[in-house]
Scaffold this active site. Structure first.
Site, short mmCIF file in Angstrom:
data_model
loop_
_atom_site.label_atom_id
_atom_site.label_comp_id
_atom_site.label_asym_id
_atom_site.label_seq_id
_atom_site.Cartn_x
_atom_site.Cartn_y
_atom_site.Cartn_z
N TYR A 66 0.63 -1.37 0.06
CA TYR A 66 0.10 -0.05 0.03
C TYR A 66 1.04 1.16 -0.05
O TYR A 66 1.98 1.31 0.20
CB TYR A 66 -1.10 0.05 1.28
CG TYR A 66 -0.50 0.18 2.47
CD1 TYR A 66 0.23 -0.70 3.13
CD2 TYR A 66 -0.55 1.56 3.09
CE1 TYR A 66 0.68 -0.38 4.52
CE2 TYR A 66 0.03 1.55 4.38
CZ TYR A 66 0.66 0.77 5.11
OH TYR A 66 1.24 1.07 6.09
N ARG A 91 7.41 3.95 -5.34
CA ARG A 91 7.87 3.14 -4.04
C ARG A 91 6.99 2.00 -4.11
O ARG A 91 7.24 0.82 -3.75
CB ARG A 91 7.42 4.09 -3.00
CG ARG A 91 8.09 3.27 -1.74
CD ARG A 91 8.07 4.25 -0.56
NE ARG A 91 6.69 4.56 0.05
CZ ARG A 91 6.49 5.61 0.99
NH1 ARG A 91 7.55 6.46 1.42
NH2 ARG A 91 5.31 6.12 1.13
N LYS A 192 6.64 -1.27 1.45
CA LYS A 192 5.48 -0.83 2.39
C LYS A 192 4.32 -1.94 2.35
O LYS A 192 3.47 -1.75 1.60
CB LYS A 192 4.86 0.53 1.88
CG LYS A 192 4.24 1.37 2.85
CD LYS A 192 4.15 2.85 2.89
CE LYS A 192 3.02 3.35 3.58
NZ LYS A 192 3.24 3.53 4.86
N GLU A 228 14.46 3.10 11.90
CA GLU A 228 13.32 4.16 11.89
C GLU A 228 12.37 3.94 12.66
O GLU A 228 12.20 2.86 13.48
CB GLU A 228 12.63 4.10 10.35
CG GLU A 228 12.01 2.74 9.95
CD GLU A 228 11.45 2.80 8.58
OE1 GLU A 228 11.15 3.59 8.01
OE2 GLU A 228 11.20 1.66 8.07
C1 LIG Z 1 7.81 2.41 8.40
C2 LIG Z 1 7.73 3.85 7.96
N1 LIG Z 1 8.74 4.54 7.38
C3 LIG Z 1 8.78 5.98 7.08
C4 LIG Z 1 7.40 6.24 6.48
C5 LIG Z 1 7.45 7.75 6.17
O1 LIG Z 1 7.16 7.81 4.85
P1 LIG Z 1 6.36 9.00 4.10
O2 LIG Z 1 7.18 10.17 4.56
O3 LIG Z 1 6.56 8.71 2.61
O4 LIG Z 1 5.09 9.03 4.35
C6 LIG Z 1 6.33 5.64 6.70
C7 LIG Z 1 5.06 6.24 6.23
O5 LIG Z 1 4.77 5.75 5.03
C8 LIG Z 1 6.19 4.17 7.35
O6 LIG Z 1 5.28 3.54 7.43
#
Ligand SMILES: Cc1ncc(COP(=O)(O)O)c(C=O)c1O
Length: 393
Positions: A66, A91, A192, A228
């Site tokens: 997703y 992505r 993701k 992260e």
């Molecule tokens: C595990 C994780 N890391 C980082 C992010 C941040 O990504 P983005 O800035 O593209 O929303 C997200 C959210 O999408 C996430 O679920």
């Protein structure tokens, strides 16, 4: 003909949107067949339900991926644009490959997001609220399949939900999860996939009950380097006098955050530096600020980072960084790095400056110098097939 976009609908109290899922006009669907190698024309479906076989690998083997991105109204509510949709398209292609699914071509992805927003344009919150419409593209193996092989059919769908805004910028406390790894060292952490998230829920829930608004993952192999946060990227700020450097983890197990890469580009435009490199747990106390970067909240300042660790461990900061002003231990077996003292509600200045520029670009208050706004037009909604759901053959 009524001008596009229509004004925000009056069935929602826009001063109090919050984060619950609200029903909108409908969503977009397209189906891929392995036999034809083609995606069907985009179809608007006027309800929020998916009709899917119970034996679909999406439901049984977690064959799913997703995305999350946002659409904003510009000043005076007269335009709507989606933020950096091309990045999310790429992505999702990466996630599709990781989960053995066909990639959604970038033009299909962009047309579907634009159509989903155009056909629900009244649900994009007013510009003045600072809120946005959340866009949730999703892809999954959808046809019946018993054996563990990729199936014949896949569904790509795009849903939208108007979301509220986080008022003010509130520092949150972070807890490092040492008892649970969200991804294996050579695993799926850079994609993701829904399966990366469900197992985290009970840990983040337990952390929240203890007052930690966010959870942080270290590398799964050794728990020595920062990966992260569970739902957002990690950014540390190194300051030497006037020189500002954003430090972001170089890890193969993290998602390529669109928010983080955007603020990195903004930082460079300010003349600041950006370093992408492994970040050791032991160097976190040297940052002047830490924040979490993600689509949901933009940038969230981190008040403190707590780790439950034996003080005799070779990694304990009480040993490796003894006497460091940011490091403290409120109880045995726990150590905390503090960036923003309890009671102080202000985010750091680096965080605030990056966030106000990011939001300014997203909301159309600042010029789109980087080419990040994808404008949505009325005709984007006309390119899709009509919205009546057919019965399954
Ligand atoms: C595990 C994780 N890391 C980082 C992010 C941040 O990504 P983005 O800035 O593209 O929303 C997200 C959210 O999408 C996430 O679920």
């Amino acid at each position: 003909m009524a001008p596009f976009p229509p004004p925000p609908v009056n069935t929602i109290d826009w001063s109090n949107v919050g984060f619950k899922v609200r029903e909108v006009n409908g969503h977009i669907e397209s189906t891929y067949s392995k036999t034809t190698g083609k995606w069907t024309p985009l179809k608007f479906v006027a309800d929020p339900f998916m009709r899917i076989h119970g034996m679909a690998p999406a439901l049984n083997y977690g064959q799913q991926a997703y995305e999350g991105l946002k659409a904003f109204r510009g000043p005076d509510d007269t335009t709507i644009s989606i933020f950096r949709a091309d990045r999310n398209a790429k992505r999702l292609q990466h996630s599709a490959e990781v989960a053995s699914m066909p990639p959604v071509p970038e033009d299909v992805f962009l047309a579907a997001c634009r159509a989903a927003v155009a056909l629900n344009a009244g649900f994009v919150p007013p510009h003045a609220t600072g809120a946005a419409m959340y866009i949730r593209p999703q892809l999954y193996g959808s046809s019946a399949q018993l054996g563990l092989n990729p199936p014949e059919e896949y569904v790509f769908a795009v849903f939208v939900v108007p979301t509220g805004v986080y008022h003010g910028v509130h520092p949150v406390k972070a807890l490092i999860l040492d008892e649970f790894d969200r991804t294996a060292p050579r695993g799926t952490g850079n994609a993701k996939l829904g399966g990366n998230y469900a197992p985290v829920l009970r840990w983040s829930d337990a952390a929240r009950a203890e007052g930690y608004g966010i959870t942080l993952h270290l590398d799964s192999a050794k728990h020595e380097e920062v990966d992260e946060f569970s739902t957002s990227g990690f950014i540390g700020v190194a300051r030497h006098g006037d020189e500002v450097t954003l430090v972001v983890p170089d890890s193969t197990s993290v998602i390529d955050s669109v928010t983080s890469s955007s603020v990195q580009e903004i930082a460079r435009s300010f003349g600041w530096k950006v370093e992408k490199r492994p970040i050791k747990y032991s160097e976190i106390p040297d940052f002047s600020e830490v924040f979490a970067a993600g689509t949901a909240a933009g940038l969230v300042p981190i008040r403190s980072i707590t780790r439950r660790i034996d003080p005799s461990s070779s990694q304990s900061l009480l040993k490796t960084r003894e006497g460091h002003g940011r490091v403290s231990s409120a109880k045995q077996g726990e150590e905390t790095i503090t960036f923003i003292a309890d009671g102080v509600e202000d985010a750091g200045e680096v965080c605030l400056r990056l966030l106000s520029t990011l939001k300014g670009i997203q909301l159309g208050k600042l010029p789109d110098e980087f080419g990040w706004r994808f404008e949505v037009r009325e005709e984007d909604g006309r390119k899709v097939e009509d919205g009546l759901r057919g019965v399954m053959p």
